[in-house]
Every structure is written in structure tokens, then in C-alpha cells.
Design a protein around this motif. Structure first.
Motif, PDB file in Angstrom:
ATOM      1  N   ARG A 111       0.818  -1.215   0.000  1.00  0.00           N
ATOM      2  CA  ARG A 111       0.000   0.000   0.000  1.00  0.00           C
ATOM      3  C   ARG A 111       0.852   1.265   0.000  1.00  0.00           C
ATOM      4  O   ARG A 111       0.530   2.243  -0.701  1.00  0.00           O
ATOM      5  N   LEU A 112       1.957   1.254   0.745  1.00  0.00           N
ATOM      6  CA  LEU A 112       2.746   2.472   0.886  1.00  0.00           C
ATOM      7  C   LEU A 112       3.877   2.593  -0.136  1.00  0.00           C
ATOM      8  O   LEU A 112       4.186   3.700  -0.591  1.00  0.00           O
ATOM      9  N   SER A 123      12.414   0.963  -5.054  1.00  0.00           N
ATOM     10  CA  SER A 123      11.592   1.090  -3.851  1.00  0.00           C
ATOM     11  C   SER A 123      11.637  -0.192  -3.026  1.00  0.00           C
ATOM     12  O   SER A 123      11.711  -0.157  -1.792  1.00  0.00           O
ATOM     13  N   TYR A 153       4.473   0.323  -3.076  1.00  0.00           N
ATOM     14  CA  TYR A 153       4.324  -0.185  -4.433  1.00  0.00           C
ATOM     15  C   TYR A 153       3.114   0.379  -5.175  1.00  0.00           C
ATOM     16  O   TYR A 153       3.198   0.713  -6.348  1.00  0.00           O
ATOM     17  N   ARG A 154       1.987   0.510  -4.481  1.00  0.00           N
ATOM     18  CA  ARG A 154       0.778   0.965  -5.171  1.00  0.00           C
ATOM     19  C   ARG A 154       0.927   2.362  -5.778  1.00  0.00           C
ATOM     20  O   ARG A 154       0.506   2.568  -6.928  1.00  0.00           O
ATOM     21  N   PRO A 155       1.539   3.326  -5.076  1.00  0.00           N
ATOM     22  CA  PRO A 155       1.703   4.651  -5.704  1.00  0.00           C
ATOM     23  C   PRO A 155       2.602   4.634  -6.941  1.00  0.00           C
ATOM     24  O   PRO A 155       2.557   5.569  -7.740  1.00  0.00           O
ATOM     25  N   LEU A 156       3.419   3.574  -7.088  1.00  0.00           N
ATOM     26  CA  LEU A 156       4.369   3.504  -8.204  1.00  0.00           C
ATOM     27  C   LEU A 156       3.931   2.489  -9.260  1.00  0.00           C
ATOM     28  O   LEU A 156       4.725   2.111 -10.113  1.00  0.00           O
ATOM     29  N   ARG A 157       2.678   2.100  -9.219  1.00  0.00           N
ATOM     30  CA  ARG A 157       2.224   1.009 -10.076  1.00  0.00           C
ATOM     31  C   ARG A 157       2.365   1.336 -11.562  1.00  0.00           C
ATOM     32  O   ARG A 157       2.610   0.453 -12.380  1.00  0.00           O
ATOM     33  N   ASN A 158       2.178   2.581 -11.923  1.00  0.00           N
ATOM     34  CA  ASN A 158       2.260   2.980 -13.329  1.00  0.00           C
ATOM     35  C   ASN A 158       3.601   3.629 -13.683  1.00  0.00           C
ATOM     36  O   ASN A 158       3.755   4.166 -14.776  1.00  0.00           O
ATOM     37  N   ASN A 173      -7.376  -3.904  -6.919  1.00  0.00           N
ATOM     38  CA  ASN A 173      -6.583  -3.523  -5.745  1.00  0.00           C
ATOM     39  C   ASN A 173      -6.768  -4.520  -4.603  1.00  0.00           C
ATOM     40  O   ASN A 173      -5.813  -4.864  -3.899  1.00  0.00           O
TER      41      ASN A 173
END
Length: 330
Positions: A99-100, A116, A102-107, A209
Motif C-alpha cells: 500500500r505504501l 523502492s 508499491y501501489r503509488p508507483l504502479r504505473n 486492488n
């Protein structure tokens, strides 16, 4: 006589190699689950696995026999508590990491989440060092109950202990359960749909998600199981104990075919046997004196030999033993 010695030598290598390989396989499944869905190499998984080992250390420490009364819980109950606690802690930890970090860097470009992941790995190492270090426990010796270190029987020259059978039994149950979940359940079909095409899966009503978080939860729980079993087999831990087993488990996943669950298992077993064979070559000197040159191959070189073998296999089978060649979508 010589033939019997050779047979005992080979059986010993096979038994010990399968035990180590089983550990690698369980840890490798965590890498495989995440990569299969996100095509992301979660290098923080080695520290998630280490967290499971530290949880086992703390549970066995807290629930060890009382110094005054000598009373303690049943050691098998303590093991189950350690196993369940490690699965919950490591599963939730993996969700937080996803959540902290990997998800913000998914694209983002693929290199960014990779960096990361390495950063998260280093952070977790320091957190473990801080939490245990402030209590003076830079070196953690797991209080393994004597019941787990009893020799049940001998197989050739190898002593098979209770903890060895526990390792194999728990691994078999976890692998069977994972196979049923992924291949024979509604949740498993949803995870496989997200892995195949995230956009289309979302259009079909699947919460991508949620499925990705669930995948990280499962991968973390598997890492926790591997950590507890590792702590039983190798009870001397430190904040860096997860690095080498983590690298080997990742190598096992690549060897078997990254993204393939059966491949992760096969890769772990093959790597464990190869490593144990190379680490035992000097033992052949006592059976075949003419092979005295093997005495120069110390057990410390087994890692080098195992990775050389890995490279050779991948040269001829780049996709791994059970991996499939994929074409890039345009």
C-alpha cells in the motif's frame, strides 16, 4: 564397502538437499505470487521472511519454561502459536508495504518500484536491528524445544530429527492449500484474472486492488511460515539472516520459472540439492582418495557453485525449468 559408502553419501546429500530446498521453495512462493500478478520483484520479501523468524524467536522466548517452576506450554502448541502469529504479522506487513511503497508507483517505469523494493528491504533490516538491538539482542538464538531436535531415525548417514518432519509436513500442507486456493477457488480465479489482464478483470467486476492486496497477504503469510521453519532449522539469527536465503529463494523462483507456483517448488528443491552436493564434495575424498583435489572445495564455496549451476541452466532454458516463453504486448 565402498559402494555402501557412496550410497550413504548420495542419500545424505539428497535428504539434506530436500530439506533446505523445501525452505527455499516456501520462500520462493512469496516472490512468485507477487510477480505473477504485478510482474514486480518484491526484494523486501527476504526481510518479511526474516520478520517471521524473529516472531518465532520472540514467541519461543516468551513462552519458554519458567526459570522458577519449569512449567511451559506444550512445545507443539508453542510452535503453532508462533506459526499463526508469524503468518498474521508477515501477511499484514506485506499489505502495508504494497500500500505504501508499491501501489503509488504502479504505473511508474519498472525500475522505480524495484528501487523502492530495495529501499523497503533496507528499512526493515534497520527496524529489526533497532527493535532487537535496544534490548541487547543483536544475535538471536531461538530457544528450540528439545522435543524438536530429537533424532527419530537415521537415513543412511543423516539423522532425521523431529523438526525435519515438521518442516516437510507444514510445507506439504501449505503447498496443497495454496494450490487449492489458486486453482480451485473463486478467489483464485479472480487473482489469476487480475494477473492475466488487470483492466479487463476490473471491467468484469473484479476489484484489482483488493486482489493485489490479497496476493501480498498470501505471499507474506508464506514468508512468515518459511521464517518460522528457518528459525527451527537454523536457530542463530541476526538482522541480516534473511538476505542470503532470500536471494537463494529468488534464484529458485527464477530457476523454476518466475510466476509459476510448481516452478518455484521445483526450483527450490533443485537448488537445495545442487547446493548441498557442492558443499559436500570434500566428503568424497574419504571415499575415493584419488579425488584428493576435491578437498580444496570447501563448504563455503557451495553458494558460488549453486549460482554457476543456475546460470548454466538458464542459458539453455532462459524461461526456467517450468516457465513459459512470453511475448510482449504491443
Amino acid at each position: 564397502m565402498q559402494r555402501s559408502s557412496v550410497e550413504n553419501f548420495l542419500v545424505g546429500i539428497l535428504v539434506n538437499g530436500l530439506l533446505i530446498g523445501t525452505l527455499y521453495a516456501i520462500i520462493a512462493l512469496g516472490y512468485t505470487m507477487v510477480y505473477g500478478v504485478l510482474q514486480l520483484i518484491n526484494f523486501a520479501h527476504s526481510e518479511v521472511f526474516l520478520t517471521g523468524a524473529v516472531v518465532a524467536f520472540e514467541v519461543f522466548r516468551v513462552l519458554s519454561p519458567d526459570a522458577d517452576t519449569g512449567k511451559a506450554l506444550n512445545p507443539y502448541l508453542v510452535f503453532v502459536i508462533a506459526l499463526l502469529t508469524a503468518m498474521v504479522v508477515c501477511g499484514l506487513l506485506n499489505i502495508v508495504i504494497e500500500r505504501l511503497a508499491y501501489r503509488p508507483l504502479r504505473n511508474a517505469p519498472k525500475l522505480v518500484p524495484l528501487i523502492s523494493a530495495i529501499g523497503v528491504s533496507l528499512i526493515l533490516q534497520d527496524v529489526i536491528k533497532l527493535l532487537e538491538g535496544v534490548q541487547g539482542r543483536f544475535q538471536m538464538a531461538v530457544n528450540v524445544p528439545p522435543a524438536f531436535t530429537q533424532t527419530l531415525f537415521k537415513l543412511a548417514d543423516s539423522n532425521v530429527q523431529t523438526r525435519d518432519l515438521i518442516l516437510l509436513g507444514v510445507a506439504a500442507v501449505m503447498l496443497f492449500g495454496l494450490n487449492r486456493l489458486v486453482n480451485h477457488s473463486k478467489v483464485g480465479r479472480a487473482i489469476r484474472a487480475v494477473a492475466q489482464d488487470r483492466v479487463t478483470a476490473s471491467l468484469m467486476g473484479i476489484d484489482s486492488n483488493r486482489m493485489i492486496s490479497l496476493t501480498f497477504l498470501i505471499g507474506g503469510a508464506l514468508g512468515g511460515v518459511g521464517g518460522v521453519l528457518f528459525a527451527l532449522k537454523f536457530p542463530n539469527l541476526d538482522p541480516y539472516s534473511g538476505t542470503i536465503p532470500g536471494i537463494k529463494a529468488f534464484s529458485a523462483a527464477v530457476l523454476g520459472g518466475i510466476g509459476s507456483i510448481p516452478g518455484a517448488v521445483l526450483g527450490g528443491l533443485v537448488l537445495g540439492i545442487i547446493e548441498n552436493f557442492l558443499g559436500s564434495l570434500s566428503g568424497l575424498v574419504f571415499i575415493f582418495p584419488k579425488l584428493a583435489f576435491l578437498g580444496a572445495i570447501k563448504a563455503e564455496y557451495k553458494d558460488v557453485g549453486a549460482f554457476i549451476a543456475l546460470i548454466v541452466i538458464l542459458i539453455f532454458k532462459p524461461s526456467g525449468l517450468l516457465g513459459r516463453n512470453t511475448t510482449e504486448k504491443v
